[in-house]
Scaffold this active site. Structure first.
Site, PDB file in Angstrom:
ATOM      1  N   SER A   7       0.855  -1.200   0.000  1.00 53.65           N
ATOM      2  CA  SER A   7       0.000   0.000   0.000  1.00 53.65           C
ATOM      3  C   SER A   7       0.883   1.239   0.000  1.00 53.65           C
ATOM      4  O   SER A   7       2.031   1.189   0.463  1.00 53.65           O
ATOM      5  CB  SER A   7      -0.871   0.002   1.257  1.00 53.65           C
ATOM      6  OG  SER A   7      -1.511   1.255   1.434  1.00 53.65           O
ATOM      7  N   TYR A  13      -1.634  -0.371  10.477  1.00 57.73           N
ATOM      8  CA  TYR A  13      -1.853  -0.759   9.077  1.00 57.73           C
ATOM      9  C   TYR A  13      -0.629  -0.388   8.241  1.00 57.73           C
ATOM     10  O   TYR A  13      -0.081  -1.233   7.518  1.00 57.73           O
ATOM     11  CB  TYR A  13      -3.115  -0.095   8.514  1.00 57.73           C
ATOM     12  CG  TYR A  13      -3.346  -0.441   7.052  1.00 57.73           C
ATOM     13  CD1 TYR A  13      -3.653  -1.749   6.672  1.00 57.73           C
ATOM     14  CD2 TYR A  13      -3.236   0.523   6.058  1.00 57.73           C
ATOM     15  CE1 TYR A  13      -3.842  -2.077   5.327  1.00 57.73           C
ATOM     16  CE2 TYR A  13      -3.431   0.204   4.720  1.00 57.73           C
ATOM     17  CZ  TYR A  13      -3.732  -1.096   4.359  1.00 57.73           C
ATOM     18  OH  TYR A  13      -3.918  -1.423   3.033  1.00 57.73           O
TER      19      TYR A  13
HETATM   20  P1  NDP Z   1     -11.605  -6.090   0.231  1.00 57.12           P
HETATM   21  O1  NDP Z   1     -12.053  -5.907   1.634  1.00 57.12           O
HETATM   22  O2  NDP Z   1     -12.550  -5.777  -0.866  1.00 57.12           O
HETATM   23  O3  NDP Z   1     -11.055  -7.578   0.036  1.00 57.12           O
HETATM   24  C1  NDP Z   1     -10.212  -8.150   1.005  1.00 57.12           C
HETATM   25  C2  NDP Z   1     -10.044  -9.632   0.739  1.00 57.12           C
HETATM   26  O4  NDP Z   1      -9.165 -10.185   1.740  1.00 57.12           O
HETATM   27  C3  NDP Z   1     -11.354 -10.396   0.814  1.00 57.12           C
HETATM   28  O5  NDP Z   1     -11.424 -11.343  -0.219  1.00 57.12           O
HETATM   29  C4  NDP Z   1     -11.271 -11.090   2.166  1.00 57.12           C
HETATM   30  O6  NDP Z   1     -11.948 -12.343   2.126  1.00 57.12           O
HETATM   31  C5  NDP Z   1      -9.766 -11.327   2.296  1.00 57.12           C
HETATM   32  N1  NDP Z   1      -9.404 -11.515   3.692  1.00 57.12           N
HETATM   33  C6  NDP Z   1      -9.344 -10.588   4.679  1.00 57.12           C
HETATM   34  N2  NDP Z   1      -9.064 -11.169   5.853  1.00 57.12           N
HETATM   35  C7  NDP Z   1      -8.953 -12.504   5.615  1.00 57.12           C
HETATM   36  C8  NDP Z   1      -8.704 -13.639   6.426  1.00 57.12           C
HETATM   37  N3  NDP Z   1      -8.496 -13.536   7.758  1.00 57.12           N
HETATM   38  N4  NDP Z   1      -8.668 -14.855   5.843  1.00 57.12           N
HETATM   39  C9  NDP Z   1      -8.868 -14.985   4.526  1.00 57.12           C
HETATM   40  N5  NDP Z   1      -9.096 -13.954   3.690  1.00 57.12           N
HETATM   41  C10 NDP Z   1      -9.160 -12.726   4.236  1.00 57.12           C
HETATM   42  O7  NDP Z   1     -10.294  -5.183   0.109  1.00 57.12           O
HETATM   43  P2  NDP Z   1      -9.259  -4.897  -1.113  1.00 57.12           P
HETATM   44  O8  NDP Z   1      -9.549  -5.736  -2.277  1.00 57.12           O
HETATM   45  O9  NDP Z   1      -9.190  -3.430  -1.276  1.00 57.12           O
HETATM   46  O10 NDP Z   1      -7.913  -5.334  -0.398  1.00 57.12           O
HETATM   47  C11 NDP Z   1      -7.018  -6.290  -0.932  1.00 57.12           C
HETATM   48  C12 NDP Z   1      -5.617  -5.919  -0.478  1.00 57.12           C
HETATM   49  O11 NDP Z   1      -5.282  -4.643  -1.017  1.00 57.12           O
HETATM   50  C13 NDP Z   1      -5.447  -5.797   1.038  1.00 57.12           C
HETATM   51  O12 NDP Z   1      -4.208  -6.374   1.389  1.00 57.12           O
HETATM   52  C14 NDP Z   1      -5.426  -4.289   1.267  1.00 57.12           C
HETATM   53  O13 NDP Z   1      -4.696  -3.935   2.425  1.00 57.12           O
HETATM   54  C15 NDP Z   1      -4.750  -3.827   0.012  1.00 57.12           C
HETATM   55  N6  NDP Z   1      -4.944  -2.432  -0.384  1.00 57.12           N
HETATM   56  C16 NDP Z   1      -6.201  -1.925  -0.583  1.00 57.12           C
HETATM   57  C17 NDP Z   1      -6.342  -0.609  -1.019  1.00 57.12           C
HETATM   58  C18 NDP Z   1      -7.665   0.030  -1.223  1.00 57.12           C
HETATM   59  O14 NDP Z   1      -7.743   1.269  -1.251  1.00 57.12           O
HETATM   60  N7  NDP Z   1      -8.737  -0.720  -1.428  1.00 57.12           N
HETATM   61  C19 NDP Z   1      -5.186   0.222  -1.326  1.00 57.12           C
HETATM   62  C20 NDP Z   1      -3.906  -0.431  -1.070  1.00 57.12           C
HETATM   63  C21 NDP Z   1      -3.812  -1.709  -0.643  1.00 57.12           C
HETATM   64  P3  NDP Z   1     -12.999 -12.869   3.225  1.00 57.12           P
HETATM   65  O15 NDP Z   1     -13.549 -11.662   3.930  1.00 57.12           O
HETATM   66  O16 NDP Z   1     -14.018 -13.628   2.426  1.00 57.12           O
HETATM   67  O17 NDP Z   1     -12.180 -13.735   4.100  1.00 57.12           O
HETATM   68  C1  8X3 Z   2      -5.138   1.495   1.387  1.00 64.66           C
HETATM   69  C2  8X3 Z   2      -4.799   2.879   0.944  1.00 64.66           C
HETATM   70  O1  8X3 Z   2      -4.616   5.316   1.731  1.00 64.66           O
HETATM   71  O2  8X3 Z   2      -6.407   3.966   2.671  1.00 64.66           O
HETATM   72  O3  8X3 Z   2      -3.994   0.753   1.617  1.00 64.66           O
HETATM   73  O4  8X3 Z   2      -4.127   3.571   3.351  1.00 64.66           O
HETATM   74  S1  8X3 Z   2      -4.994   3.975   2.253  1.00 64.66           S
END
Ligand code: NDP
Ligand code: 8X3
Length: 235
Positions: free
Chosen positions: A135, A148
């Protein structure tokens, strides 16, 4: 030869979009997450190229059982996308919940290194690739980012360390560092508070899950002599 991507967190957001992107391109996908109904829907949508594995990534025994249960044709993994992850909480450190910090570290750090360690022998044997979803929070601190950002700083630095160790092995490693993208991320972060979630990225014109899936696919399909070490991408 059909290539296989192991994508964690494929029930929503980046992971689900990436599963669709790789299947569209003829890859096989192992899709993981805790929500069985979402995994079933993905399998129904994308077909036999998908193998679903439902487990909490923090549960090491469940993870290992899922790996042991992989069908033969899904055992040759060419790409690991360490995507499952979350933020919990937006409060400054002095008001944050320790349980939120531990959940983030267990998911974003401990589970990621455990799965990576388990799959490294296969990835080395196949000269595969690892894409770790970090991120911008890894690099740029902000109020309420505390644990985070720390967990994602680990992901970025661990990726560069893996890259150094794996240099010469043919295994490529990338830390992808997105900024704000529209997924379920902010709803999870605010513990399901829709108004607080909407406010977090309000006015930001955030990226889409498809933007990040396209980027993951691009990184994964570059010629073998190219390695993207870190890639920061913002709206
Ligand atoms: P979502 O919440 O849409 O998706 C997150 C995914 O992670 C889900 O499929 C969820 O599955 C899975 N997950 C979370 N915890 C667990 C667990 N304990 N066991 C198994 N699976 C898990 O978020 P994003 O798609 O945005 O996030 C994906 C990645 O991108 C993360 O690592 C996030 O930190 C990162 N990120 C996101 C950004 C954003 O702005 N959206 C920006 C930068 C990075 P389920 O709940 O079914 O278990
Ligand atoms: C997610 C992006 O800016 O919310 O990793 O931290 S931010």
């Amino acid at each position: 030869m059909t290539r296989t991507a192991f994508i964690t967190g494929a029930t929503a957001g980046f992971g689900r979009a990436a599963a669709r992107r790789f299947i569209d391109a003829g890859w096989q996908v192992i899709a993981t997450g805790r929500r069985a109904d979402r995994l079933d829907a993905l399998k129904a949508e994308l077909g036999d190229g998908v193998h679903t594995a439902c487990f909490d990534i923090r549960d090491e025994a469940a993870m290992r059982a899922a790996l042991d249960a992989l069908p033969e044709r899904f055992r040759g993994i060419d790409l690991l996308v360490n995507n499952a992850g979350l933020a919990q909480g937006t409060k400054p450190a002095q008001d944050a919940l320790l349980s939120d910090w531990k959940t983030m570290i267990d998911t974003n750090v401990t589970a990621l290194v455990t799965l990576t360690h388990a799959l490294l022998p296969t990835l080395v044997a196949r000269k595969g690739a690892i894409i770790n979803i970090s991120s911008t929070a890894a690099i740029y601190p902000y109020t309420g980012g505390n644990a985070y950002g720390g967990s994602k700083a680990f992901v970025s630095q661990f990726s560069l360390g893996l890259r150094a160790d794996l240099h010469g092995s043919g295994v490529r490693v990338t830390a992808l560092e997105p900024g704000m993208a529209e997924t379920e991320f902010t709803l999870v972060r605010t513990h399901g508070d829709q108004a607080a979630s909407d406010a977090l990225y309000g006015g930001a014109n955030p990226m889409t899950a498809g933007d990040i899936a396209d980027t993951i696919f691009w990184v994964a399909t570059l010629p073998p002599h190219l390695n993207i070490n870190r890639l920061e991408i913002m709206p």
